[in-house]
Design a protein around this motif. Structure first.
Motif, short mmCIF file in Angstrom:
data_model
loop_
_atom_site.label_atom_id
_atom_site.label_comp_id
_atom_site.label_asym_id
_atom_site.label_seq_id
_atom_site.Cartn_x
_atom_site.Cartn_y
_atom_site.Cartn_z
N LYS A 119 0.81 -1.21 0.00
CA LYS A 119 0.00 0.00 0.00
C LYS A 119 0.85 1.26 0.00
CE LYS A 119 -4.19 -1.86 2.15
NZ LYS A 119 -5.09 -1.82 3.32
N ILE A 120 2.01 1.23 0.63
CA ILE A 120 2.84 2.43 0.66
C ILE A 120 3.84 2.46 -0.50
CG2 ILE A 120 2.58 2.65 3.14
CD1 ILE A 120 5.44 1.65 3.47
N GLY A 121 3.72 1.50 -1.42
CA GLY A 121 4.50 1.54 -2.65
C GLY A 121 5.86 0.87 -2.59
N LEU A 122 6.17 0.15 -1.53
CA LEU A 122 7.48 -0.48 -1.42
C LEU A 122 7.51 -1.89 -1.99
CD1 LEU A 122 8.65 0.69 2.12
CD2 LEU A 122 9.31 1.59 -0.11
N LEU A 123 6.36 -2.53 -2.08
CA LEU A 123 6.29 -3.89 -2.59
C LEU A 123 5.55 -3.87 -3.93
CD1 LEU A 123 7.36 -6.47 -1.18
CD2 LEU A 123 5.00 -7.01 -0.58
N ALA A 124 6.12 -4.53 -4.93
CA ALA A 124 5.48 -4.58 -6.24
C ALA A 124 4.18 -5.35 -6.16
CB ALA A 124 6.42 -5.24 -7.25
N LEU A 125 3.25 -5.01 -7.05
CA LEU A 125 2.03 -5.80 -7.14
C LEU A 125 2.39 -7.22 -7.59
CD1 LEU A 125 -0.52 -3.38 -8.87
CD2 LEU A 125 -0.28 -3.91 -6.45
N PRO A 126 1.62 -8.22 -7.16
CA PRO A 126 1.89 -9.59 -7.63
C PRO A 126 1.88 -9.65 -9.14
CG PRO A 126 0.28 -9.60 -5.84
CD PRO A 126 0.49 -8.17 -6.22
N GLY A 127 2.82 -10.40 -9.71
CA GLY A 127 2.91 -10.44 -11.17
C GLY A 127 3.84 -11.53 -11.66
N PRO A 128 4.24 -11.44 -12.93
CA PRO A 128 5.02 -12.52 -13.56
C PRO A 128 6.40 -12.73 -12.95
CG PRO A 128 4.85 -10.60 -15.01
CD PRO A 128 3.90 -10.37 -13.88
N VAL A 129 7.02 -11.69 -12.40
CA VAL A 129 8.34 -11.87 -11.79
C VAL A 129 8.23 -12.77 -10.56
CG1 VAL A 129 10.33 -10.72 -10.75
CG2 VAL A 129 9.16 -9.66 -12.68
N ASP A 130 7.16 -12.60 -9.79
CA ASP A 130 6.93 -13.48 -8.64
C ASP A 130 6.87 -14.94 -9.08
OD1 ASP A 130 6.69 -11.09 -7.31
OD2 ASP A 130 4.50 -11.15 -7.24
N LYS A 131 6.26 -15.19 -10.23
CA LYS A 131 6.12 -16.56 -10.71
C LYS A 131 7.48 -17.15 -11.09
CE LYS A 131 1.39 -15.86 -12.34
NZ LYS A 131 0.47 -15.83 -13.51
N VAL A 132 8.36 -16.31 -11.62
CA VAL A 132 9.71 -16.79 -11.94
C VAL A 132 10.43 -17.21 -10.65
CG1 VAL A 132 11.97 -16.11 -12.83
CG2 VAL A 132 9.89 -15.40 -14.02
N LEU A 133 10.33 -16.37 -9.63
CA LEU A 133 10.94 -16.72 -8.34
C LEU A 133 10.30 -17.98 -7.77
CD1 LEU A 133 11.16 -13.19 -6.64
CD2 LEU A 133 12.77 -14.26 -8.20
N GLN A 134 8.98 -18.07 -7.91
CA GLN A 134 8.26 -19.23 -7.38
C GLN A 134 8.72 -20.52 -8.06
OE1 GLN A 134 5.63 -18.57 -4.91
NE2 GLN A 134 6.24 -20.68 -4.50
N THR A 135 9.01 -20.46 -9.34
CA THR A 135 9.48 -21.64 -10.06
C THR A 135 10.79 -22.15 -9.49
OG1 THR A 135 8.37 -20.94 -12.09
CG2 THR A 135 10.17 -22.53 -12.32
N VAL A 136 11.71 -21.24 -9.21
CA VAL A 136 13.01 -21.63 -8.64
C VAL A 136 12.81 -22.20 -7.24
CG1 VAL A 136 15.30 -20.82 -7.96
CG2 VAL A 136 14.21 -19.92 -10.03
N VAL A 137 11.95 -21.57 -6.45
CA VAL A 137 11.66 -22.08 -5.10
C VAL A 137 11.05 -23.48 -5.18
CG1 VAL A 137 10.19 -21.76 -3.07
CG2 VAL A 137 11.44 -19.82 -4.02
N SER A 156 22.55 -18.25 -9.27
CA SER A 156 22.77 -17.23 -8.24
C SER A 156 21.45 -16.87 -7.56
CB SER A 156 23.40 -15.98 -8.87
OG SER A 156 24.62 -16.30 -9.50
N LEU A 157 20.38 -16.79 -8.35
CA LEU A 157 19.06 -16.54 -7.77
C LEU A 157 18.66 -17.70 -6.86
CD1 LEU A 157 16.38 -15.00 -7.57
CD2 LEU A 157 15.66 -16.13 -9.69
N ALA A 158 18.92 -18.93 -7.29
CA ALA A 158 18.59 -20.09 -6.47
C ALA A 158 19.35 -20.05 -5.15
CB ALA A 158 18.91 -21.37 -7.23
N MET A 159 20.59 -19.59 -5.19
CA MET A 159 21.39 -19.47 -3.96
C MET A 159 20.72 -18.50 -2.99
SD MET A 159 25.20 -17.86 -3.58
CE MET A 159 24.56 -16.29 -4.19
N ILE A 160 20.30 -17.34 -3.49
CA ILE A 160 19.64 -16.35 -2.64
C ILE A 160 18.35 -16.92 -2.06
CG2 ILE A 160 18.49 -14.10 -2.63
CD1 ILE A 160 21.54 -13.91 -2.82
N LEU A 161 17.54 -17.54 -2.91
CA LEU A 161 16.25 -18.07 -2.46
C LEU A 161 16.42 -19.25 -1.51
CD1 LEU A 161 14.30 -17.86 -5.84
CD2 LEU A 161 14.09 -16.34 -3.88
N SER A 162 17.48 -20.04 -1.69
CA SER A 162 17.68 -21.20 -0.82
C SER A 162 17.90 -20.77 0.62
CB SER A 162 18.87 -22.03 -1.32
OG SER A 162 20.10 -21.33 -1.13
N HIS A 163 18.60 -19.65 0.81
CA HIS A 163 18.84 -19.16 2.18
C HIS A 163 17.52 -18.78 2.85
CE1 HIS A 163 21.03 -17.06 5.42
NE2 HIS A 163 20.09 -16.14 5.31
#
Length: 683
Positions: free
Chosen positions: A426-444, A493-500
């Protein structure tokens, strides 16, 4: 062939004739005397011939009655009935030298119309030419036509008047809006071999207010936010002439002139050029000799439809020996039909000889991003508005049953998680849910499946819109910053960040459930980084590192972590000179001079080398494209550009902006003056 039977002296024959997608009923009366040899109650064969005409051209229409030379207009041919089969309609332009249209178009079977495009050439005429009236003809059965006026260019002087009008409208509009403005600065230094690298950095994030003077409510982590009001990009501290940057100096760069007046400037036509898909008129702008100080001097790009300034590049004239204005390149984006608003500003000073007593100009590069313009729409994305449930019956035994203690605890933690993510959105710091979230979700999901993890509730991924590189968890939501996604070199590298972060969730590291109470979020936006924190203890971080290594060893990324290790080494190497880039807003730091997250991965990587073929980290802005109006993001598909030298790697560094400008479709027809363009300048 049909048959009729005479019961009396006459018989009635009823027929339904279908043609061209339409049906018509017919009735014929037949006299028995016309068939003297026919017996009563006998069937008589009758041959009936019905002629049905083909459809004809009904009209030709155009999307606009006029157009500036060099642009296109959409046309449409319409038949008076559906085509029984593919029909070819002939087209012609009169005179043919002024515009082009296809020789014919095809109306598909069963359809009544089809579209075509009329193309007009760029006018080569000097300023003041006459408009051209042309006709577009079509023929199928009959001939129809539509008229189109090709507008001549307006004078350069009239164009400048329109630009000034649009800038005044822009100022009135921007005063009502309060976007977030983020500036990240890297101070640079050149070594003996002429390589330029960062030596320190600064960072500002605040909500911009241009209603009176330029003010900004600054988000700060260590002390309450306050409102700075400076007109210069620098502030004087104490008696010594020590220089530091302040956010307003960079915020000012979104405005060319608060009161743009023709009598204050010389305007000189340069050329036409495209910025992305937008054809622009390029104009040099210089203050007149007796104009006030502090005016813009440089170059502006004006889009040729409504005459909005979409880019300006230069600086402001100095007001005294101790005011120093910086050079900048300011871009605007078409965020609503006809509305262009500031989106990016790149600023740089690299002149080693430029100085003003008693101090010398710093050498630096800076990026300013603006977003969160549509605050009301973004806030309503997660609100429940006018929802009614009538006559609802619950037949699900599991839903009707009261939650058992374990379920209740999970629901309570999820409530805290949702409250936190909703507030940040609501205060503009978090992006609206979208396709980038799905890319991250796939790696997770790759990590979860290969490690056979069972996690409830499910893991979610979101993106923090700020530049400092960080990742953290809010309950079972993994948050990665836009800046971190920008600079990660590959998927491993993204998988490394998400794994932590996934390790924190798998180990059961909890969210602070005080956030389940909504009154915890009743504080001013600039205090967010003081009131909210998702930092983990050092013991939790160590445990997450160990678990993350286990997750990676069982994953498809096991043998692809060399570049990930290089990335961690690059972060560690630059941590001392780029502390504000490494310093997180809400989570734990990714690394520091003495330690780095997932140290074994870094230790297994080769040494950093100044070679073209070793890319440990990308430059800022390399991957994520942010819509400043809606706060939606998408992954860019950048062209592959071969590096010519190691100096072009620029890991974790600020680089200039060159966005691909596009125009949103207009809801209304633009008039003659708004469509006109300039082909040359008046002398």
């Amino acid at each position: 062939m049909k048959s009729v039977r005479f019961i009396s002296s006459v018989a009635v024959l009823a027929l339904t004739v279908s043609a061209h997608g339409q049906s018509t009923d017919y009735k014929f009366t037949i006299a028995r005397k016309d068939f003297p040899a026919t017996k009563t109650s006998s069937d008589v064969p009758v041959k009936v011939t019905v002629s049905v005409p083909l459809p004809m051209l009904n009209s030709i229409s155009l999307s606009a009655p006029s157009v500036v030379g060099g642009n296109t207009v959409q046309g449409r041919v319409t038949m008076n009935a559906p085509a029984p089969f593919d029909l070819e309609v002939s087209l012609a332009v009169d005179p043919p030298s002024v515009a082009k249209a296809p020789a014919s178009v095809t109306v598909k079977a069963g359809e009544t119309s089809t579209a075509f495009t009329v193309t007009t050439p760029v006018s080569k005429m000097v300023v003041g030419g006459a408009d051209n009236l042309i006709s577009i003809y079509g023929n199928y059965g009959v001939t129809k036509h539509a008229d189109l006026t090709i507008l001549a260019p307006v004078s350069f002087d009239r164009m400048v008047d329109r630009v000034i009008q649009r800038e005044h409208a822009f100022i009135d509009n921007i005063k009502r809006l309060h976007p977030l403005a983020e500036t990240y600065i890297q101070n640079m230094q050149e070594d003996k071999t002429h390589n330029v690298a960062p030596t320190s950095d600064q960072y500002f994030l605040g909500r911009l207010d241009l209603s009176q003077t330029t003010a900004e409510q600054v988000f700060e982590k260590d002390k309450p936010g306050n409102v700075h009001r400076f007109l210069s990009p620098f502030a004087m501290l104490g008696n010594a002439f020590t220089r530091r940057y302040v956010p307003q100096g960079f915020a000012n760069m979104v405005v060319m002139d608060r009161d743009l007046k023709k009598e204050n400037y010389y305007f000189n036509f340069v050329r036409q050029e495209f910025l992305g898909e937008i054809r622009c008129i390029v104009v040099d702008v210089q203050p007149r000799e007796h104009a006030p100080k502090g005016l813009f001097t440089g170059r502006m790009w004006v889009e040729d439809k409504d005459f909005n300034v979409v880019r300006f590049n230069g600086t402001y004239t100095n007001g005294s020996n101790y005011d120093s204005y910086l050079h900048f390149d300011s871009w605007r984006a078409n965020m609503q039909p006809g509305t262009w608003l500031p989106s990016y500003v790149y600023s740089e000073e690299s002149d080693r000889k430029r100085s003003r007593p008693p101090f010398k100009m710093s050498r630096f590069k800076a990026q300013t991003r603006l977003w969160d313009y549509d605050e009301v729409h973004i806030q309503h994305q997660t609100e429940l508005v006018d929802v009614r449930v009538e006559n609802a019956e619950d037949h699900d035994e599991a839903i009707r049953a009261q939650a058992v203690p374990v379920e209740a605890e999970r629901l309570w933690e999820r409530l805290a998680e949702d409250n936190a993510t909703d507030h940040l959105q609501k205060i503009g710091l978090l992006a609206l849910p979208g396709p980038v979230d799905k890319v991250l979700q796939t790696v997770v999901n790759n990590l979860i499946i290969t490690n056979k993890l069972e996690i409830a509730p499910e893991v979610r991924c979101r993106v923090l819109l700020t530049t400092p590189i960080e990742s953290f968890t809010i309950g079972h939501t993994i948050v990665v910053s836009r800046g971190l996604l920008d600079v990660l070199p590959d998927e491993a590298s993204l998988a490394m960040i998400l794994s932590h972060e996934l390790a924190h969730i798998a180990l059961g590291h909890k969210i602070d459930t005080r956030l389940a109470f909504t009154d915890r979020f009743f504080f001013p936006d600039p205090d967010t980084f003081q009131r909210m924190s998702f930092e983990r203890s050092s013991l939790d971080e160590q445990a997450a590192d160990a678990k993350a290594l286990e997750l990676l060893n069982n994953s498809p990324y096991k043998d692809k972590l060399v570049v990930a290790g290089l990335f961690l080494k690059q972060v560690q190497e630059r941590a001392s000179v780029l502390p504000n880039l490494i310093r997180p807003h809400l989570g734990n730091p990714l690394g520091g001079k003495s330690a780095v997250r997932l140290a074994p991965v870094a230790a297994a990587a080769p040494q950093l080398e100044n070679k073209v073929d070793q890319v440990a980290a990308l430059s800022l802005g390399a991957r994520i494209n942010l819509d400043p109006w809606s706060n939606q993001i998408e992954l860019m598909s950048p062209k592959h550009v071969a590096l010519l030298s190691a100096t072009e790697k620029m890991p974790l560094e600020v680089t200039p902006f060159f966005p691909h400008l596009t125009r949103l479709p207009s809801r209304t027809l633009v008039g003659h003056a708004a469509q006109s363009t300039v082909e040359t300048a008046e002398k």
